[in-house]
Design an enzyme around this catalytic site. Structure first.
Site, PDB file in Angstrom:
ATOM      1  CG  ASP A 210       1.333  20.477  15.502  1.00 15.17           C
ATOM      2  OD1 ASP A 210       2.470  19.942  15.449  1.00 15.17           O
ATOM      3  OD2 ASP A 210       0.904  20.858  15.503  1.00 15.17           O
ATOM      4  CB  SER A 235       2.468  22.266  11.504  1.00  9.61           C
ATOM      5  OG  SER A 235       2.824  22.070  13.290  1.00  9.61           O
ATOM      6  CD  GLN A 285       5.111  18.746  12.854  1.00  8.27           C
ATOM      7  OE1 GLN A 285       5.667  19.361  13.602  1.00  8.27           O
ATOM      8  NE2 GLN A 285       3.733  18.874  13.096  1.00  8.27           N
TER       9      GLN A 285
END
Length: 293
Positions: A210, A235, A285
């Site tokens: 991430d 996110s 993502q």
């Protein structure tokens, strides 16, 4: 093992408060929310601790629902969705202040032999020839929004040796580039005492995944990034597939690209390879990407 890596391992070592309920904590943060990679990694730890040892994580799918509060504990509740002959499925909900902040579904599988092929590893320079973060980041201290941002970035990434193949977005703000980026990463220290714990290596890769995945979106628009102030991002969802065994304390190439950005959202997709060319992980993502008005 570095002190920073030991601290990260302690952060990921959840407290069990009931059979399928765990409690995690967060680090103090410069931004008023918990790092998404931490929540995803802790949720995977919670799921993995309810699964037989002979079953290994092969995928996760997750949604970030609310910003986490760094000053409050996070409670992870695990639902044992299914225990089959080959596959085990778990659902995890992370809760703070009585509200869900994160949702994860993870699947685990016993080892099987089967068909085997993969996409080839792209070319990349030797990671040992690239500057480490503590060398690279201070070069661009003047582009961050104050010295505290640089200090926070150095501390946040101290547990991971992360090396950019090309200049990161904050180094080339104002220059439009191809929406592709590569970084090499590994833990800042060996994990020999955890060699028999494959879940930990998967959890650490989840944590790191991430950090930079949405950077390729910024490159396509000449934006400097999250620590520069010209983009606001967070996110939204995160999915990973773990294809082959790997170690998080050995070099991994994170090859990232963005096929689309539209409507205040941007998509990043990536493949993670071991240094000897094995495709270990696939990642996708989507995140909020907004330009402050």
């Amino acid at each position: 093992m570095s002190h920073a890596l030991r601290s990260l391992l302690d952060l990921l070592d959840l407290e069990r408060i009931e059979q399928d309920i765990f409690r995690g904590r967060s680090r103090p943060s410069l931004v008023p929310r918990v790092f998404g990679g931490q929540v995803a990694a802790q949720a995977l730890v919670a799921a993995g601790r309810t699964v037989p040892e002979d079953r290994h994580a092969h995928s996760l799918h997750s949604y970030f629902l609310r910003p986490g509060d760094p000053g409050a504990p996070i409670v992870y509740t695990v639902d044992r969705i299914r225990d089959g002959r080959s596959f085990t499925t778990r659902r995890v909900v992370a809760v703070q202040h009585g509200q869900p902040i994160f949702h994860l579904s993870a699947s685990f599988q016993t080892h099987e032999e089967g068909l085997d092929h993969q996409a080839p590893m792209p070319s990349a320079p030797d990671p040992e020839t690239l500057p480490a973060g503590e060398e690279l980041l201070p070069r661009y201290a003047d582009v961050f929004d104050g010295p505290q941002v640089l200090e926070w970035l150095l501390e946040a990434r101290a547990a991971v040796d992360l090396r950019y193949v090309d200049e990161p977005p904050f180094a080339t703000a104002g220059t439009v580039r191809e929406p592709r980026s590569q970084v090499w990463f590994r833990t800042n220290g060996k994990l020999d005492e955890y060699a028999a714990d494959p879940l930990l290596h998967v959890v650490l890769a989840t944590y790191v995944s991430d950090m930079t995945l949405l950077d390729s979106i910024l490159l396509a628009h000449g934006r400097g990034g999250w620590g520069v102030g010209d983009v606001v991002g967070a996110s939204l969802d995160h999915a990973m597939w773990f294809h082959r065994p790997f170690r998080a304390d050995e070099w991994l190439l994170y090859d990232q690209e963005s096929p689309s950005a539209y409507g205040g959202r941007g998509l990043g997709q990536a493949r993670i390879y071991t240094q000897d060319g094995r495709l270990a992980i696939s990642v996708i993502q989507e995140g909020v990407v907004r330009v402050p008005r």
